[in-house]
Design an enzyme around this catalytic site. Structure first.
Site, PDB file in Angstrom:
ATOM      1  CG  ASN A  14      45.788  53.002  21.973  1.00 12.01           C
ATOM      2  OD1 ASN A  14      44.616  53.250  22.214  1.00 12.01           O
ATOM      3  ND2 ASN A  14      46.231  51.772  21.768  1.00 12.01           N
ATOM      4  CG  HIS A 101      46.010  45.928  31.228  1.00 13.85           C
ATOM      5  ND1 HIS A 101      47.314  45.509  31.084  1.00 13.85           N
ATOM      6  CD2 HIS A 101      45.261  44.799  31.330  1.00 13.85           C
ATOM      7  CE1 HIS A 101      47.351  44.189  31.120  1.00 13.85           C
ATOM      8  NE2 HIS A 101      46.121  43.737  31.266  1.00 13.85           N
TER       9      HIS A 101
HETATM   10  C1  GRF Z   1      47.362  48.356  23.022  1.00 12.93           C
HETATM   11  O1  GRF Z   1      46.584  47.194  22.970  1.00 12.93           O
HETATM   12  C2  GRF Z   1      47.529  48.763  24.452  1.00 12.93           C
HETATM   13  O2  GRF Z   1      46.420  48.603  25.243  1.00 12.93           O
HETATM   14  C3  GRF Z   1      48.570  47.804  24.860  1.00 12.93           C
HETATM   15  O3  GRF Z   1      49.464  47.769  23.767  1.00 12.93           O
HETATM   16  C4  GRF Z   1      48.762  48.059  22.572  1.00 12.93           C
HETATM   17  C5  GRF Z   1      49.416  49.231  21.900  1.00 12.93           C
HETATM   18  O4  GRF Z   1      49.016  49.424  20.589  1.00 12.93           O
HETATM   19  N1  GRF Z   1      49.103  48.069  26.145  1.00 12.93           N
HETATM   20  P1  GRF Z   1      49.486  50.743  19.822  1.00 12.93           P
HETATM   21  O5  GRF Z   1      50.991  50.818  19.901  1.00 12.93           O
HETATM   22  O6  GRF Z   1      48.825  51.914  20.477  1.00 12.93           O
HETATM   23  O7  GRF Z   1      49.037  50.587  18.403  1.00 12.93           O
END
Ligand code: GRF
Length: 190
Positions: A14, A101
């Site tokens: 992300n 979330h």
């Molecule tokens: C995502 O599913 C986010 O919503 C959650 O943790 C995960 C993080 O994934 N809180 P990344 O580190 O962005 O790959």
């Protein structure tokens, strides 16, 4: 140009997508990555990019990192950040700190509800849909005002891993545009 700091503890998909999205935006840029985890994948993802990476120990460096954030960032965006946010941080960035979330809050939120635990619980509860919630951060886990939610269907008996994959697609598609609209509204309301 507003400066975004992204907080991440994990793989950083992300965070990387937010950086890509805002590299082409006139309103804001991702300028700082903050992580509590020295082994986090997010560090590798950003190693070749012109973005500062700050690793820190939340139990001893929380105050100094807050100072760095208030000096180096206008907005804080959490992307898979797994540590409790100190009250001093939420106060300093009230209305300017956002989290994502991986479920439709208020369902499947709160302490212990992160990552695969969320998708496991959704699968076991026989939910017919799940999704993502993008919300302001306040002093209570997963309880800040909701900015946007996006849903996806869950098939009967669908495995947690499959649900996780669908939810990740929603995250990568919608987090950037939602943060951008939120920033537009912040600017308009000032
Ligand atoms: C995502 O599913 C986010 O919503 C959650 O943790 C995960 C993080 O994934 N809180 P990344 O580190 O962005 O790959």
């Amino acid at each position: 140009m507003l400066r975004i700091a992204v907080l991440a503890s994990g793989s950083g998909s992300n965070a990387e997508e937010l950086h890509r999205y805002f590299s082409d935006c006139d309103l804001a840029r991702v300028e700082l990555i903050v992580t509590n985890n020295t082994k986090a994948g997010v560090i590798d993802r950003f190693s070749g990019k012109k973005v500062a990476i700050r690793t820190f120990d939340p139990s001893t460096e929380s105050d100094v990192v807050l100072q760095e954030l208030t000096q180096g960032a206008d907005l804080v965006v959490l992307a898979g950040y797994l540590k409790m946010i100190p009250a001093a941080w939420t106060r300093a960035f009230q209305g300017r700190m956002l989290n994502i979330h991986p479920a439709l809050l208020p369902k499947f939120g709160g302490k212990g509800m992160y990552g695969k635990h969320v998708h496991q619980a959704v699968s076991e509860a026989g939910e017919t849909e799940t999704g993502i919630t993008i919300h302001l951060v306040n002093e209570h886990y997963d309880e800040g005002a909701i900015v946007a939610q996006f849903a996806v269907d869950v098939a009967p008996g669908e495995a947690p891993l499959s649900i996780e994959e669908k939810v990740r697609q929603l995250e990568l598609e919608y987090y950037g545009p939602t943060v951008e609209r939120w920033i537009e509204n912040l600017i308009l309301s000032q």
